[in-house]
Design an enzyme around this catalytic site. Structure first.
Site, short mmCIF file in Angstrom:
data_model
loop_
_atom_site.label_atom_id
_atom_site.label_comp_id
_atom_site.label_asym_id
_atom_site.label_seq_id
_atom_site.Cartn_x
_atom_site.Cartn_y
_atom_site.Cartn_z
CG ASP B 148 48.31 22.70 41.38
OD1 ASP B 148 48.07 23.51 42.29
OD2 ASP B 148 47.42 22.14 40.71
N GLY B 195 46.76 24.16 46.56
CA GLY B 195 47.68 23.03 46.52
C GLY B 195 47.07 21.84 47.21
CE1 TYR B 301 39.26 29.47 41.20
CE2 TYR B 301 37.30 30.81 40.94
CZ TYR B 301 37.91 29.58 40.88
OH TYR B 301 37.20 28.48 40.52
CG LEU B 302 41.58 37.89 45.38
CD1 LEU B 302 40.27 37.33 44.88
CD2 LEU B 302 41.40 38.51 46.76
#
Lengths: 424, 424
Positions: B148, B195, B301-302
C-alpha cells in the site's frame, strides 16, 4: 527447403491476423516478414484482419526497419490489428469473396497468409477455392494461432503454451500468498481462466503442482457439468486437510440446466445484468455455504497479453509457423497450414509439417477424456505429459531503463488504394 | 557498520511477518537471517506472525540450509506465515503483551524484528516499552513492508515497487491487446487494482504511458469521489478520439454518498451479495450508458505475489531493510525502523537510515494532491518523478526445466515449547 538457387518470385504476399490476439502472434508476423524478406518478397499486412483486406486498407511492411520487425518477436497484441469477423458461406456472401479476389488482384497479391483459428482456416480454404474458380492464381496458407488450443491436426496452437505458463505460474504464486495468510485470512482462492468451450487453459493450471495437497486443489472444466455439492464438499475437505484451497475455474462452466454460471443472472444494485465472471459466483457460493473467507481473481486479457511471461517453446513455435507458411507459399503449396508435430515428449521434440486446410477448417479439438482425473477436478499423468513441454523455457522481452518492457509500435504505412470503397 | 571486532552477541533474534504478504517480503527475511548468521546469532521465526509468538509456535531457522535461505530472496508469499491480527492497546489487553514477554524470555529472545505496516510498527513500539516496564531487556525493530506504500517517514515501502511494476506492465500489455481488436471487439478495458484507502498502486499504472492518447486513459483514485458523468464523458471522448480506452480503477473508489462502488449492493441471481469488484460495476455502467463492448480484469493476489515480475529496486530495498534491521538491533538500537531515504531522483539513489517507531506507528502516508492531474484522472510529472525509480530493474527468479519458477519451501522446524498453551 533450400532457397539458394531460386529466382525472386513475382507478386506480393498478404498477411492478416484474425480473432483474439495472443502474446506471440506478432512472433508469427516476424517469422512471415523475415522469411519473405529473405526471399525478396514484399509483404503487405491487412489492417484489422480480413476487414482490412475487404476495405482495401493495406499496410506496406517494407517501410518498417529490420529492427522493428525483429522487435515484433517480443511484442504482444496484434501489430496490424485483428478482428472478429467471420465471412459467411460462399453462397450467402459471394460479393465479399469476390471483393477479396479483386483487392488481391489489384495489388498483385499472389500469396495470402491468414493467421488465426478454425474460422480463419475455413476462410483461407474458401479463398483458395474461389481464386481457382475466378481464374486468379492465389496460394492461401492458414497459419495457426489460438490460446484456446482447439485446432485440429496440429499438436498444439501457438499462443496456448504462453497462457498455459501464465496460468500455472499464477496458481503457484498466488497459492504461496494464500497459504501464508490462511490462518487468519483468506481460506479459498478462485482463479478464473479463459476457455469457454474447452478446458485446455484450465488443465494447464494443473502443472503448478502435483499431488492431492498441492495447488490447484480443484480445477473446474467446461467439459464437466458443475456439481455444486461435489464442488463444495471438495473445497471443504481441502480446507480441513490443507488449511486452504486454490480453485481454478474455466469461464465456460455450466450448471445442469446448461447455463453458463457466469451468466446465471447476476445483477447489480441498479438491476443491470453483471458482466461475466464465474469466479465471483463461485466465491459467493463458498462464502454463503461454507462460511469461509474467499478471494478471487479474473486476469482476463492479462493472461493472453503477458508477453513478459511467455513460454519459450511457444514463442519459437509461433515464429516457426510464420516462417514455414512463407516457405510453403513460395514453394507453390496451396490450402495448407504449417502444423506442429510432436516427435517426442521428454525431451520434447517437434517439427513443422504442412497439413491440408480441409482437415482443419471448422473442426474443434476437445480436451481428451483421458486428461481429466476421475473425480473431474484435476488432470491425469497423460495430461501432464502433453502439457508440460508447452510451457518450457523463458523468452523475456528486453526492458528499458524505465523498468518496462520495450514493445515496438510499427509505423503501419498505408498502401495507396486502387479500388472504389467497399463496406463489408 | 563493521562487524569484525565484535564478540558474538548473546541471546536469540525473533523475526515475524505481519499483514498481507508481498512478492518480496521473503527477501527481507533473507536479509534478516543472512545478516544474523553472519554475526553468529540464531534466528527464530514466529509461525503465522505475531500469533505464533503468542502461541509459542516458533520456527528454528538455523535448521535451514544456506541455499534455502538464499532462495527466500526470490520466493513470494510469507515463508513462515503471516496473519491479520492487531494487538489491542496495552490497557485493553495487557495479558497478551505479558504473554509475549514471557515467550521472549523463555527462549532468550533479545531482539524482536516485526516486518509489517503501521499496525506492526505500533506493536513493536509497545513491546519495547513493555519490556522495559517488565524488566526484560528486549530490542524491538520495525521492518517496513506493505504494497500500500502508506508508511510514514520512509520514502517508499518494500513490496510497493513490485506491485507498481506489475500494474504498469499489465496496462501496457493488455492495452496492446485491446488496441488491436478495438475495430470489431472490446472498446473499453477496465483493470481493478488494490489500494482501498490510498491510490499509490492506481497511480503507478500511469507509468505505462505518457500523453493523452497513451494508456491508461483514466485512473480512478480512492482520493477522488467517483463522478459517474465525468467518468462516462471521458471514456466516451477517449473512445471517439483513440478508438478504445483503458481504465484503471482502485478497489477503494466511493460514490458521493461515501459508499464503496464495489459494495454498492450487487447481488447474484440467488440474492447473494456479490463479493467485491469495482471493475464489474464500472463495466456494467459503460455497457449500459455508452453501449460499448467492455472487458475487465481483477488480478487480486496475482498482483502482489507476482515474484516473476518484481522490481529489482524493490527486491534490493526489501533485502536491505532486513539486513539493516539486524545491524540496528545488534548495535543496541531500540524502537526504530530502517527506512528508505531517497537522495536523488535521476539517477535514483537511496540509502537506509533508522527512524523512531513513534514517528511511524499508526500514521498513514496519503497520495499527495500534487500527484493527481487536474481532471483527477491521471498523474502529474511530480508523481512520475517519484514513482519511476521504484519500478526500475528486473530480478526474475530462477526457472526450472519444467518452465516454472523455483520457489523454496522451508522445512520450518518447530522449536520445543517451554510454556503452557495460550489462546490469543
Amino acid at each position: 527447403m533450400s532457397t539458394a538457387a531460386r529466382p525472386r518470385p513475382s507478386g506480393r504476399l498478404l498477411y492478416a491476423q484474425s480473432g483474439g490476439v495472443t502474446a506471440v502472434i506478432n512472433a508469427t508476423a516476424a517469422g512471415v516478414i523475415e522469411a519473405a524478406r529473405a526471399r525478396g518478397v514484399q509483404v503487405y499486412a491487412a489492417r484489422n484482419g480480413i476487414l482490412g483486406a475487404l476495405r482495401e486498407e493495406l499496410i506496406d511492411t517494407s517501410k518498417e526497419s529490420k529492427a522493428a520487425i525483429a522487435a515484433l518477436r517480443h511484442t504482444p497484441g496484434g501489430a496490424f490489428g485483428s478482428c472478429r469477423y467471420k465471412l459467411k458461406s460462399l453462397e450467402a456472401n459471394r460479393a465479399e469473396y469476390a471483393r477479396l479476389i479483386e483487392v488481391l488482384r489489384a495489388h498483385d497479391i499472389r500469396w495470402f497468409l491468414y493467421n488465426g483459428g478454425n474460422d480463419s482456416a475455413d476462410t483461407a480454404l474458401k479463398i483458395s477455392q474461389l481464386g481457382k474458380a475466378m481464374g486468379y492464381d492465389i496460394r492461401c496458407i492458414g497459419v495457426p494461432k489460438t490460446v484456446d488450443n482447439d485446432l485440429a491436426v496440429t499438436d498444439c496452437c501457438p499462443g496456448f503454451g504462453s497462457v498455459a505458463k501464465y496460468t500455472a505460474v499464477a496458481v503457484r504464486e498466488a497459492s504461496l500468498d494464500v497459504a501464508s495468510m490462511a490462518d487468519t485470512s483468506t481460506k479459498v482462492f478462485i482463479l478464473e481462466v479463459m476457455g469457454r468451450h474447452a478446458g485446455w487453459i484450465a488443465a494447464s493450471a494443473g502443472l503448478a503442482g502435483e499431488g492431492a495437497d498441492a495447488p490447484p486443489h480443484l480445477i473446474l472444466f467446461p467439459e464437466r457439468t458443475f456439481d455444486e455439492d461435489a464442488f463444495l464438499a471438495k473445497v471443504k475437505a481441502t480446507v480441513e486437510r490443507v488449511g486452504w484451497c486454490t480453485v481454478v475455474a474455466s469461464e465456460g462452466i455450466r450448471n445442469a440446466a446448461g447455463q453458463f454460471l457466469a451468466e446465471a443472472g447476476t445483477r447489480d444494485a441498479f438491476g443491470h445484468s453483471q458482466l461475466g465472471g464465474v469466479a465471483p459466483v463461485l466465491a459467493a457460493l463458498v462464502k454463503e455455504k461454507l462460511k469461509l473467507k474467499v478471494h478471487w481473481a479474473l486476469p482476463d486479457y492479462l493472461q493472453r497479453s503477458a508477453r513478459h511471461l511467455v513460454s519459450k517453446t511457444d514463442a519459437e513455435q509461433a515464429y516457426a509457423v510464420g516462417k514455414a507458411a512463407v516457405e510453403y507459399a513460395l514453394a507453390g503449396r496451396n490450402a495448407v497450414m504449417p502444423v506442429i508435430v510432436r516427435t517426442a515428449d521428454a525431451p520434447y521434440r517437434w517439427k513443422i509439417e504442412p497439413a491440408p486446410l480441409a482437415r482443419i477448417a471448422n473442426h474443434e479439438k476437445t480436451l481428451p477424456k483421458s486428461f481429466l482425473a476421475r473425480d473431474g477436478f484435476g488432470i491425469t499423468a497423460a495430461a501432464r505429459r502433453y502439457l508440460a513441454p508447452l510451457i518450457q523455457g523463458e523468452a523475456p522481452p528486453p526492458y528499458g531503463r524505465d523498468g518496462l518492457p520495450r514493445y515496438v509500435q510499427l509505423k503501419n504505412v498505408a498502401v495507396a488504394r486502387q479500388l472504389p470503397a467497399f463496406t463489408p
